[in-house]
Design a protein around this motif. Structure first.
Motif, PDB file in Angstrom:
ATOM      1  N   THR A  83       0.816  -1.225   0.000  1.00  0.00           N
ATOM      2  CA  THR A  83       0.000   0.000   0.000  1.00  0.00           C
ATOM      3  C   THR A  83       0.849   1.275   0.000  1.00  0.00           C
ATOM      4  N   GLN A  84       2.114   1.161   0.316  1.00  0.00           N
ATOM      5  CA  GLN A  84       2.994   2.331   0.256  1.00  0.00           C
ATOM      6  C   GLN A  84       3.057   2.884  -1.162  1.00  0.00           C
ATOM      7  N   THR A 167      -1.491   7.380   3.502  1.00  0.00           N
ATOM      8  CA  THR A 167      -0.702   6.671   4.511  1.00  0.00           C
ATOM      9  C   THR A 167      -1.518   6.398   5.774  1.00  0.00           C
ATOM     10  N   THR A 171      -4.388   1.212   5.140  1.00  0.00           N
ATOM     11  CA  THR A 171      -3.364   0.434   5.831  1.00  0.00           C
ATOM     12  C   THR A 171      -3.517  -1.075   5.619  1.00  0.00           C
ATOM     13  N   GLU A 182     -11.237   1.173   2.721  1.00  0.00           N
ATOM     14  CA  GLU A 182     -10.349   2.282   3.086  1.00  0.00           C
ATOM     15  C   GLU A 182     -10.085   3.192   1.894  1.00  0.00           C
TER      16      GLU A 182
END
Length: 228
Positions: A83-84, A167, A171, A182
């Motif tokens: 996910t970064q 960020t 998550t 999300e």
């Protein structure tokens, strides 16, 4: 003939509301599933962006970047990447636009000049005449350069806020129902947290240019703006 502008309400519905609802409500295994919901949700902004490009029959750098951004989001979800990468992607798109805007400052045609100081909005002939008469042309050119720096800063703001929002909110691992929910929440929040402040900053830039025109030309507002 004036170019027909995109309806802001349609833009919000197709790019924000509908994708967010699908991601948050339809990602369960008993519905579309995580991958299916992601693909269906992202199809709306891609289709809307493509339709707008075809309708206007004109290359639009920002619209193309928007479509690329959506496709990259889909790739991150389908390929189940870290996910970064989503946070990096969210920061990268406005960052690229900001760099282009900043780079245009060092050319003969700063982007903000085309956006604000154009004859579809302002009485350019009269304004330029008054600037020449008052020997303020060079001072006003500096004003436009400053405005372009401010315009570039709005994209720097968007880039930073996009990274922080992604960020903090996204998550869960990509490819899961939680990731989709999300992502939908982030999409909804991006409008009040990022888009509205950016629009207010743009209004501030426009106000700054208007004040400088009035100060340097001594023209009244009704003389500065076109009425039709």
């Amino acid at each position: 003939m004036a170019e027909k502008k995109t309806n802001p309400l349609n833009e919000i519905i197709f790019n924000v509301v509908v994708p967010s609802i699908i991601l948050m409500k339809m990602s369960g295994d008993d519905r579309l599933g995580s991958v299916g919901a992601l693909l269906v949700a992202l199809a709306f902004p891609v289709a809307f962006g493509g339709y707008e490009l075809l309708k206007k029959k004109k290359f639009n750098f920002i619209a193309i970047l928007g479509i690329v951004s959506v496709l990259l989001t889909g790739g991150i979800g389908v390929l189940e990447l870290d996910t970064q990468w989503l946070a990096v992607k969210e920061a990268l798109i406005p960052g690229i636009i900001g760099i282009v805007v900043l780079g245009s400052t060092f050319t003969k045609y700063p982007i903000v000049t085309k956006m604000i100081f154009n004859d579809s909005i302002l009485n350019l002939g009269l304004i330029k005449q008054k600037l020449m008469e008052s020997n303020q042309q060079h001072a006003f050119d500096r004003c436009l350069v400053q405005s372009n720096y401010l315009f570039a800063s709005t994209f720097a703001f968007s880039s930073i806020m996009n990274y922080i929002l992604a960020t903090v909110i996204v998550t869960s691992p990509a490819g899961t129902e939680a990731f989709n929910e999300e992502l939908g929440r982030m999409t909804l929040l991006s409008y009040p947290v990022i888009a509205i402040p950016s629009m207010l900053m743009m209004m501030g830039i426009f106000y700054f240019v208007w004040r400088q025109i009035r100060k340097m030309t001594k023209l009244e507002t009704v003389q500065i703006f076109k009425t039709q």
